[in-house]
Design a protein around this motif. Sequence first.
Motif, PDB file in Angstrom:
ATOM      1  N   THR A  91       1.086  -1.248   0.237  1.00 42.28           N
ATOM      2  CA  THR A  91       0.154  -0.090   0.487  1.00 42.28           C
ATOM      3  C   THR A  91       1.159   1.089  -0.116  1.00 42.28           C
ATOM      4  O   THR A  91       0.695   2.601  -0.372  1.00 42.28           O
ATOM      5  CB  THR A  91      -0.711  -0.141   0.886  1.00 42.28           C
ATOM      6  OG1 THR A  91      -0.264  -0.333   2.277  1.00 42.28           O
ATOM      7  CG2 THR A  91      -1.968  -1.148   1.243  1.00 42.28           C
TER       8      THR A  91
ATOM      9  N   GLN B 164       1.110   2.264  -3.590  1.00 37.98           N
ATOM     10  CA  GLN B 164       0.561   3.100  -4.218  1.00 37.98           C
ATOM     11  C   GLN B 164       0.264   4.146  -5.072  1.00 37.98           C
ATOM     12  O   GLN B 164       1.116   5.253  -5.249  1.00 37.98           O
ATOM     13  CB  GLN B 164      -1.083   2.675  -3.605  1.00 37.98           C
ATOM     14  CG  GLN B 164      -0.612   1.532  -3.749  1.00 37.98           C
ATOM     15  CD  GLN B 164      -2.516   0.975  -2.293  1.00 37.98           C
ATOM     16  OE1 GLN B 164      -3.006   1.738  -1.861  1.00 37.98           O
ATOM     17  NE2 GLN B 164      -3.028   0.220  -2.302  1.00 37.98           N
TER      18      GLN B 164
ATOM     19  N   SER C 276      -2.464   6.266  -5.357  1.00 40.25           N
ATOM     20  CA  SER C 276      -2.625   7.706  -4.861  1.00 40.25           C
ATOM     21  C   SER C 276      -2.817   6.779  -3.600  1.00 40.25           C
ATOM     22  O   SER C 276      -3.285   6.256  -2.884  1.00 40.25           O
ATOM     23  CB  SER C 276      -4.080   7.013  -5.101  1.00 40.25           C
ATOM     24  OG  SER C 276      -4.282   7.730  -6.868  1.00 40.25           O
TER      25      SER C 276
ATOM     26  N   GLU D 287      -3.048   7.020   0.584  1.00 37.99           N
ATOM     27  CA  GLU D 287      -4.194   7.411   1.155  1.00 37.99           C
ATOM     28  C   GLU D 287      -3.760   9.159   2.101  1.00 37.99           C
ATOM     29  O   GLU D 287      -2.803   9.239   2.428  1.00 37.99           O
ATOM     30  CB  GLU D 287      -4.053   6.329   2.016  1.00 37.99           C
ATOM     31  CG  GLU D 287      -4.670   4.742   1.559  1.00 37.99           C
ATOM     32  CD  GLU D 287      -5.904   5.232   0.866  1.00 37.99           C
ATOM     33  OE1 GLU D 287      -6.728   5.479   1.641  1.00 37.99           O
ATOM     34  OE2 GLU D 287      -6.224   4.538  -0.471  1.00 37.99           O
TER      35      GLU D 287
ATOM     36  N   SER E  51      -7.982   2.291   1.498  1.00 35.77           N
ATOM     37  CA  SER E  51      -9.464   2.205   0.822  1.00 35.77           C
ATOM     38  C   SER E  51      -9.560   1.034  -0.108  1.00 35.77           C
ATOM     39  O   SER E  51     -10.432   0.442   0.019  1.00 35.77           O
ATOM     40  CB  SER E  51      -9.782   3.001   0.306  1.00 35.77           C
ATOM     41  OG  SER E  51      -8.832   3.911  -0.930  1.00 35.77           O
ATOM     42  N   SER E  52      -8.705   0.631  -0.911  1.00 35.79           N
ATOM     43  CA  SER E  52      -8.155  -0.330  -2.182  1.00 35.79           C
ATOM     44  C   SER E  52      -8.475  -1.258  -0.984  1.00 35.79           C
ATOM     45  O   SER E  52      -8.613  -2.448  -1.857  1.00 35.79           O
ATOM     46  CB  SER E  52      -7.798   0.111  -2.437  1.00 35.79           C
ATOM     47  OG  SER E  52      -5.641  -0.274  -1.648  1.00 35.79           O
ATOM     48  N   ALA E  53      -7.614  -1.760  -0.092  1.00 32.33           N
ATOM     49  CA  ALA E  53      -7.514  -2.819   0.785  1.00 32.33           C
ATOM     50  C   ALA E  53      -8.928  -2.968   1.112  1.00 32.33           C
ATOM     51  O   ALA E  53      -9.697  -4.111   1.246  1.00 32.33           O
ATOM     52  CB  ALA E  53      -6.128  -2.812   1.935  1.00 32.33           C
TER      53      ALA E  53
ATOM     54  N   ARG F  73     -12.091  -2.368   0.221  1.00 33.42           N
ATOM     55  CA  ARG F  73     -12.627  -2.636  -0.521  1.00 33.42           C
ATOM     56  C   ARG F  73     -12.921  -4.533  -1.496  1.00 33.42           C
ATOM     57  O   ARG F  73     -13.532  -4.979  -1.687  1.00 33.42           O
ATOM     58  CB  ARG F  73     -12.820  -1.370  -2.566  1.00 33.42           C
ATOM     59  CG  ARG F  73     -12.949  -0.260  -2.560  1.00 33.42           C
ATOM     60  CD  ARG F  73     -13.192   0.242  -3.414  1.00 33.42           C
ATOM     61  NE  ARG F  73     -12.040   0.158  -3.860  1.00 33.42           N
ATOM     62  CZ  ARG F  73     -11.555   1.308  -3.378  1.00 33.42           C
ATOM     63  NH1 ARG F  73     -10.972   2.783  -3.134  1.00 33.42           N
ATOM     64  NH2 ARG F  73     -10.008   1.401  -4.283  1.00 33.42           N
ATOM     65  N   GLN F  74     -10.971  -4.493  -1.708  1.00 30.51           N
ATOM     66  CA  GLN F  74     -10.623  -6.043  -2.004  1.00 30.51           C
ATOM     67  C   GLN F  74     -11.867  -7.196  -1.006  1.00 30.51           C
ATOM     68  O   GLN F  74     -11.983  -8.042  -0.732  1.00 30.51           O
ATOM     69  CB  GLN F  74      -9.287  -6.029  -1.915  1.00 30.51           C
ATOM     70  CG  GLN F  74      -8.299  -5.551  -3.338  1.00 30.51           C
ATOM     71  CD  GLN F  74      -9.461  -6.437  -4.348  1.00 30.51           C
ATOM     72  OE1 GLN F  74      -9.508  -7.810  -4.064  1.00 30.51           O
ATOM     73  NE2 GLN F  74      -8.511  -6.014  -5.101  1.00 30.51           N
TER      74      GLN F  74
ATOM     75  N   PHE G  98      -2.333  -7.615   1.105  1.00 35.58           N
ATOM     76  CA  PHE G  98      -1.838  -6.279   1.422  1.00 35.58           C
ATOM     77  C   PHE G  98      -1.009  -6.152   2.961  1.00 35.58           C
ATOM     78  O   PHE G  98      -1.406  -6.622   3.825  1.00 35.58           O
ATOM     79  CB  PHE G  98      -3.240  -5.568   2.065  1.00 35.58           C
ATOM     80  CG  PHE G  98      -4.249  -5.675   0.326  1.00 35.58           C
ATOM     81  CD1 PHE G  98      -4.267  -4.417  -0.224  1.00 35.58           C
ATOM     82  CD2 PHE G  98      -5.040  -6.035   0.426  1.00 35.58           C
ATOM     83  CE1 PHE G  98      -4.850  -4.069  -1.639  1.00 35.58           C
ATOM     84  CE2 PHE G  98      -5.601  -5.938  -1.117  1.00 35.58           C
ATOM     85  CZ  PHE G  98      -6.136  -5.018  -1.884  1.00 35.58           C
TER      86      PHE G  98
END
Length: 654
Positions: A333, A336, A338, A340, A348-350, A352-353, A522
């Motif tokens: 993360t 990434q 973008s 956080e 947020s990506s983790a 959502r997954q 992640f």
Amino acid sequence: MPGGAVARVLVDSPLPQLDQLFDYAVPERLRERVRPGVRVRVPLRTGGRIADGWLVELADTSEYGGTLSELEDVVSEVPMLVPEVWALARAVADRAAGNASDILRLAIPSRYVRVERSWLASPGEPGPPPEAPPPVHGAPAGRVEAGVDGGERMTLTADPRPLRLPTGEWVGAWAVALAQAAAHALHRDRSALLVVPDYRDQEQLEAALRALVDSRRVLRTDARQTGGDRYRAFLDATRDDARIIVGNRSTVYAPAARLGLIAIWDDGDPLLSEPLAPGVHPRDAALVRQEQSGAALLFMAHTRSVEVERLVGIGWVQAIEPAAQVRPKVVLTEQQASPEPGSARIPSSAWRQAQEAVREGPVLVQVARPGNAPLLTCDRCRETAHCAACGGTLVVPRAGGDPRCVLCGTSASGWRCPVCDGTRLRAATVGASRTAEELGRAFPRSLVILSDGERPVLRVGAEPALVVATRGAEPIADGGYRAVLLLDGERMLLRESLRVAEDCLRWWSNASALAAPGAPVFLVGVGGALATALSTWRQPEWAATELAARRALRFPPAVRVASVTAGHAAVTRAVDAVRGIDGVDVLGPAPTGEEDEGLQRAIVRFDYGAGARVARELRAEMIRVATERRRPVAGRPVRRPPVLRVRFDDPDVP
């Protein structure tokens, strides 16, 4: 004296001056019962005491010129101290400047008379030897089998995924590979010793063995057994039948007929460090036993330890390349595109997954510590926050309110960072219980399972669930986890230890290996070379780089170390005895923090080639201090005799 009339006995005592063989006369009444390896009772000349001991060998004559004392009794007629175990105990004790009796106390369990009588009355049926097992999983075809047959020293990076057994159970691929290697040795009528860190690993390995060999050929030796069961398993191991012996640290000392394989899973795990004197790591004992027996030696892990990397670098252990480049899908993360905003614990990506994955099956969330209270750090420099009154760690109470010290309870209002003068605190981590509560509110329709040291969970099914586990307590999931979130990485790296990076990489790797093929993993809040090693699954390269850095600084395992603890005068004499040895340097002495006892500690660093001489000199000093007599002084209380504590390869040395 007639043949075999002199018994050479090792007295079971922690006193260093008694760590030698003493000659005793065998009386006529015991002549038919004595044999090498049995437990005996012997008199000690001081105070008319009776002590336990081991009859190591019988001789016709004694070099002692006086009259020998007679054996008092034979405790058990079962020869439990087999010659190869005695040779191993003597060798590793000498290497660590310790007592052989301390090693035997770890190796041989306490006697249970009823179990022993039952065992003597039953011949025992080990079951048929296995058919030729399949090739070792994750290794090139026949490579490990050839190494087992040739008595080689090997290391293999384990396949990082779960596998389903023919019985329907799911285990790590590493357990299948070790079981297949042991079954191959058993097929050749050779015994195998399999050493694992804890019962979680042992359960998986035993499940894999049940699918390959008759259960009567497998012996379990661990602390979770009753004393009687452990004693019976040890007695079974002394028989002439080839067996597979599975257990924890002390398994490396188990008797084994025609030993063909010694295998250690995850040798870098701190649970394998022996806390009892003389503190010999099973990895070192396995190396000595392999040399003595000619058996094969196999190290297997997801993350190669720096100690094994050193052995690979000098050519003592051969690295076996995995058969296929299988690796988890690790997402960093911190890298990434973008990043956080703020300091969200779960990006947020983790998030959502995890929301998507939990609809299909279990999702693993690894956290740093159990409990509820978060550990606090300085918001500006991330230095761990300590109490100004006593130095204890500051945490947030479970009931809420101002941060307080975990030791003295002092409120942290008005706290100021001693490093950067910051005044704001932030939570470095949240405990497993609090994480489970928060995720339960965030995922109200999902089952939340908590696994830690107090509430262990070994397995979870394939049903949707959020599994919150502390490091090392992650249960295995049927089919693997659909997503893995590795939280609190920054907090894990805050621990003050030479091995903190190595430990974190191992924790993360072991958790990543529980993911289903293709499932995302992640790693939150960690970047740099350590995170890259995990994402590219190149742990051996990281271990080689770490070893090079330690070699430049003369840190273990590039060199060996021994901690020497005693009063100032005794420590000074001990380190002076080894200063002149080539390859030796001394750090300290410095106070240990136990001011009431006036103890000091010095660290002796030395090359591996100087180890035997350093051990002899420090051992001689231990005996000199232990036998030193002090005359009582009128009007002063009688003090305890001085003690010189020496610990080789001390894991507590930073």
